[in-house]
Motif scaffolding. Structure first.
Motif, PDB file in Angstrom:
ATOM      1  N   ARG A  47      -7.253   5.113   6.380  1.00  0.00           N
ATOM      2  CA  ARG A  47      -6.625   3.616   6.581  1.00  0.00           C
ATOM      3  C   ARG A  47      -5.648   3.374   7.347  1.00  0.00           C
ATOM      4  N   LEU A  48      -4.927   3.698   6.931  1.00  0.00           N
ATOM      5  CA  LEU A  48      -3.448   3.358   6.902  1.00  0.00           C
ATOM      6  C   LEU A  48      -2.916   3.367   8.256  1.00  0.00           C
ATOM      7  N   LEU A  49      -2.984   5.333   9.305  1.00  0.00           N
ATOM      8  CA  LEU A  49      -2.863   5.922  10.677  1.00  0.00           C
ATOM      9  C   LEU A  49      -3.720   4.715  11.127  1.00  0.00           C
ATOM     10  N   ASP A  50      -5.470   4.508  10.676  1.00  0.00           N
ATOM     11  CA  ASP A  50      -5.645   3.444  11.435  1.00  0.00           C
ATOM     12  C   ASP A  50      -5.217   1.956  11.681  1.00  0.00           C
ATOM     13  N   VAL A  51      -4.804   1.780  11.023  1.00  0.00           N
ATOM     14  CA  VAL A  51      -4.701  -0.275  11.073  1.00  0.00           C
ATOM     15  C   VAL A  51      -3.396   0.056  11.964  1.00  0.00           C
ATOM     16  N   GLN A  52      -2.384   1.168  11.621  1.00  0.00           N
ATOM     17  CA  GLN A  52      -1.410   0.659  12.216  1.00  0.00           C
ATOM     18  C   GLN A  52      -1.140   0.884  14.248  1.00  0.00           C
ATOM     19  N   ARG A  53      -2.481   2.540  14.252  1.00  0.00           N
ATOM     20  CA  ARG A  53      -2.719   2.105  15.943  1.00  0.00           C
ATOM     21  C   ARG A  53      -3.588   0.718  16.340  1.00  0.00           C
ATOM     22  N   SER A  54      -4.752  -0.348  15.435  1.00  0.00           N
ATOM     23  CA  SER A  54      -4.903  -1.280  16.151  1.00  0.00           C
ATOM     24  C   SER A  54      -4.046  -2.303  16.074  1.00  0.00           C
ATOM     25  N   CYS A  55      -2.792  -2.444  15.138  1.00  0.00           N
ATOM     26  CA  CYS A  55      -1.996  -3.049  15.314  1.00  0.00           C
ATOM     27  C   CYS A  55      -1.016  -2.460  16.339  1.00  0.00           C
ATOM     28  N   ASP A  56      -1.134  -1.457  16.663  1.00  0.00           N
ATOM     29  CA  ASP A  56       0.244  -1.621  18.377  1.00  0.00           C
ATOM     30  C   ASP A  56      -1.225  -1.674  19.725  1.00  0.00           C
ATOM     31  N   ARG A  57      -2.436  -1.217  19.279  1.00  0.00           N
ATOM     32  CA  ARG A  57      -2.993  -1.915  20.640  1.00  0.00           C
ATOM     33  C   ARG A  57      -3.305  -3.763  20.463  1.00  0.00           C
ATOM     34  N   LEU A  58      -2.795  -3.598  19.859  1.00  0.00           N
ATOM     35  CA  LEU A  58      -2.667  -6.094  19.086  1.00  0.00           C
ATOM     36  C   LEU A  58      -1.454  -6.339  19.902  1.00  0.00           C
ATOM     37  N   GLY A  59      -0.093  -4.935  19.599  1.00  0.00           N
ATOM     38  CA  GLY A  59       1.816  -5.891  19.754  1.00  0.00           C
ATOM     39  C   GLY A  59       1.367  -6.647  18.220  1.00  0.00           C
ATOM     40  N   ILE A  60       0.966  -5.868  16.913  1.00  0.00           N
ATOM     41  CA  ILE A  60       1.709  -6.184  15.878  1.00  0.00           C
ATOM     42  C   ILE A  60       2.249  -5.674  15.027  1.00  0.00           C
ATOM     43  N   ASP A  61       3.613  -6.360  14.797  1.00  0.00           N
ATOM     44  CA  ASP A  61       4.009  -5.820  14.226  1.00  0.00           C
ATOM     45  C   ASP A  61       3.692  -4.968  12.809  1.00  0.00           C
ATOM     46  N   LEU A  62       3.903  -3.832  12.074  1.00  0.00           N
ATOM     47  CA  LEU A  62       2.883  -3.735  10.859  1.00  0.00           C
ATOM     48  C   LEU A  62       4.053  -3.151   9.625  1.00  0.00           C
ATOM     49  N   ILE A  63       4.076  -3.908   8.476  1.00  0.00           N
ATOM     50  CA  ILE A  63       5.045  -3.767   7.650  1.00  0.00           C
ATOM     51  C   ILE A  63       4.009  -2.664   6.341  1.00  0.00           C
ATOM     52  N   GLU A  64       4.480  -1.425   5.842  1.00  0.00           N
ATOM     53  CA  GLU A  64       3.503  -1.006   5.069  1.00  0.00           C
ATOM     54  C   GLU A  64       4.353  -0.718   3.697  1.00  0.00           C
ATOM     55  N   GLY A  65       3.265  -1.823   2.624  1.00  0.00           N
ATOM     56  CA  GLY A  65       3.985  -2.460   1.052  1.00  0.00           C
ATOM     57  C   GLY A  65       3.789  -0.452   0.512  1.00  0.00           C
ATOM     58  N   PRO A  66       4.207  -0.763  -0.478  1.00  0.00           N
ATOM     59  CA  PRO A  66       4.167   0.453  -1.404  1.00  0.00           C
ATOM     60  C   PRO A  66       2.903   0.710  -2.504  1.00  0.00           C
ATOM     61  N   TYR A  67       2.955   2.279  -2.400  1.00  0.00           N
ATOM     62  CA  TYR A  67       1.872   2.796  -3.375  1.00  0.00           C
ATOM     63  C   TYR A  67       1.972   2.715  -4.124  1.00  0.00           C
ATOM     64  N   ASP A  68       1.727   1.683  -5.487  1.00  0.00           N
ATOM     65  CA  ASP A  68       1.682   1.089  -6.869  1.00  0.00           C
ATOM     66  C   ASP A  68       0.371   2.253  -7.186  1.00  0.00           C
ATOM     67  N   PHE A  69      -0.243   3.111  -6.820  1.00  0.00           N
ATOM     68  CA  PHE A  69      -1.457   2.838  -7.560  1.00  0.00           C
ATOM     69  C   PHE A  69      -1.476   2.816  -8.676  1.00  0.00           C
ATOM     70  N   GLU A  70      -0.366   3.570  -9.955  1.00  0.00           N
ATOM     71  CA  GLU A  70      -0.487   4.329 -11.190  1.00  0.00           C
ATOM     72  C   GLU A  70      -0.124   2.159 -11.716  1.00  0.00           C
ATOM     73  N   ARG A  71       0.957   1.591 -11.156  1.00  0.00           N
ATOM     74  CA  ARG A  71       0.840   0.366 -11.925  1.00  0.00           C
ATOM     75  C   ARG A  71      -0.861  -0.529 -11.730  1.00  0.00           C
ATOM     76  N   TRP A  72      -1.469  -0.699 -10.078  1.00  0.00           N
ATOM     77  CA  TRP A  72      -2.688  -1.064 -10.137  1.00  0.00           C
ATOM     78  C   TRP A  72      -3.874  -0.399 -11.182  1.00  0.00           C
ATOM     79  N   MET A  73      -2.952   1.015 -11.681  1.00  0.00           N
ATOM     80  CA  MET A  73      -4.634   1.402 -12.071  1.00  0.00           C
ATOM     81  C   MET A  73      -4.660   0.548 -14.144  1.00  0.00           C
ATOM     82  N   GLN A  74      -3.427   0.546 -14.351  1.00  0.00           N
ATOM     83  CA  GLN A  74      -2.970  -0.234 -15.459  1.00  0.00           C
ATOM     84  C   GLN A  74      -3.428  -1.492 -15.550  1.00  0.00           C
ATOM     85  N   ALA A  75      -3.228  -2.063 -14.206  1.00  0.00           N
ATOM     86  CA  ALA A  75      -4.030  -3.103 -14.187  1.00  0.00           C
ATOM     87  C   ALA A  75      -5.007  -4.051 -14.733  1.00  0.00           C
ATOM     88  N   VAL A  76      -6.019  -2.761 -14.093  1.00  0.00           N
ATOM     89  CA  VAL A  76      -7.664  -2.844 -13.888  1.00  0.00           C
ATOM     90  C   VAL A  76      -7.734  -2.280 -15.333  1.00  0.00           C
TER      91      VAL A  76
END
Length: 359
Positions: A45-74
């Motif tokens: 999904r990140l790969l395709d989002v980066q392609r999309s943003c490149d085509r639109l000329g929009i800067d993209l920032i990737e956040g952390p993939y903190d999956f373990e913290r998300w699992m604890q939250a839910v």
């Protein structure tokens, strides 16, 4: 304006609409989605989002993939339905991090592409977004791009732009519930110990979309088409003799009517040992090496470092099993005499896969 992005199908259309409505705003994409599982799906999904943003000329920032913290939250909300309490907790986490990022980079406004997803509650998103935006001193921009034919336009644009169209929201719990309702297995969650790329898997799709980028960079035309096929997943299996587990390698498309059986080899013909139950065929590692062109020194080495999936399919064919044959085929160091116990838990099922076609 910081724009939290969940996927390219939502973001491409959403960003185009934002540009129309906020022409003076510089849009910055922020991909923060630790709910997406497995990690290969996150990368796709990140790969395709980066392609999309490149085509639109929009800067993209990737956040952390903190999956373990998300699992604890839910934790404790695993069985919640879509748009339920688990989703709200998920929004809380993603919106808080997004609002903090907006504050950090000096943006005064933030929004999210989740607003355009038909599977999400706009009121739920608006309520959560405004709460966290206020906490971090930014404005949450709520827009409705679904109504007035927006959803249909979004789908048309996603097809024209050849965006990756995922078929589940992202989290493993929503996926499991969705697959149970569909009466299919959640094969997205299968992760072979050997790291092999399985047909119809996320890893296979990731390879396709990575190759797609290379083709576009070189100016070559292509299509990504869909193909119905018989898929297969091995859950687990073993072979035992006198209660001792033997090193064994189960080839693809080995299916048993009952998951467990016991019996003995009744004959040997052309290097195949015919078991007297469940149409099972056994072969030695030496025979496997001959048919595959490989040179494994042990079945254990074969299990943890197998050849490509296609090699095993050729072995089945060379051994005399036809293209539509689901008879179990098992490789052993040697085929012992006497009674054997065999367990195979596997699934053969109708599925759809994507294929990259050069034009």
């Amino acid at each position: 304006m910081l724009v939290h992005i969940c996927c390219s199908v939502d973001s491409h259309f959403f960003l185009q609409k934002l540009r129309e409505d906020f022409p003076d705003e510089k849009l910055v994409g922020f991909f923060y989605d630790p709910n997406i599982h497995p990690y290969s799906e996150y990368r796709l999904r990140l790969l395709d989002v980066q392609r999309s943003c490149d085509r639109l000329g929009i800067d993209l920032i990737e956040g952390p993939y903190d999956f373990e913290r998300w699992m604890q939250a839910v934790k404790g909300y695993e069985k919640e339905p879509e748009k339920g309490a688990r989703c709200e907790i998920c929004f809380d986490r993603r919106f808080e991090v997004s609002a903090k990022k907006a504050q950090e980079i000096g943006e005064k406004r933030m929004t999210t592409t989740l607003l355009v997803s038909p599977k999400k509650s706009q009121e739920q998103l608006k309520r959560t977004g405004e709460r966290f935006a206020k906490d971090y001193g930014v404005e949450f921009v709520h827009v409705d791009y679904r109504s007035g034919g927006g959803t249909q336009l979004q789908q048309r644009i996603s097809k024209e732009e050849r965006l990756y169209r995922q078929d589940y929201c992202g989290c493993m719990f929503g996926l499991t519930i969705q697959r149970e309702q569909q009466g299919t297995i959640a094969d997205e969650l299968f992760s072979p110990l050997d790291g092999n790329v399985l047909p119809g898997s996320i890893e296979e799709r990731l390879q396709i979309y990575e190759e797609r980028l290379e083709l576009e960079a070189s100016g070559r035309d292509y299509r990504i088409v869909r193909q119905k096929f018989l898929n297969y997943r091995l859950k687990f299996g073993w072979v035992k003799r006198k209660k001792e587990t033997l090193a064994s390698y189960i080839l693809p498309y080995s299916v048993m009517k009952r998951r467990y059986t016991n019996g003995k080899v009744e004959m040997e013909m052309n290097g195949l040992h015919w078991f007297n139950r469940e149409e099972i065929r056994l072969m030695t590692l030496e025979r496997y090496n001959l048919l595959s062109g490989e040179s494994y020194t042990s079945v254990k080495a074969l299990v943890f470092n197998p050849p490509p999936f296609e090699t095993d399919m050729r072995v089945r064919e060379k051994a005399g099993l036809g293209l539509w044959d689901l008879s179990p085929m098992i490789v052993l160091e040697t085929v012992p005499e006497g009674k054997l116990e065999i367990l195979i838990e596997s699934e053969a099922y109708r599925d759809v896969r994507e294929k990259l076609v050069l034009l």
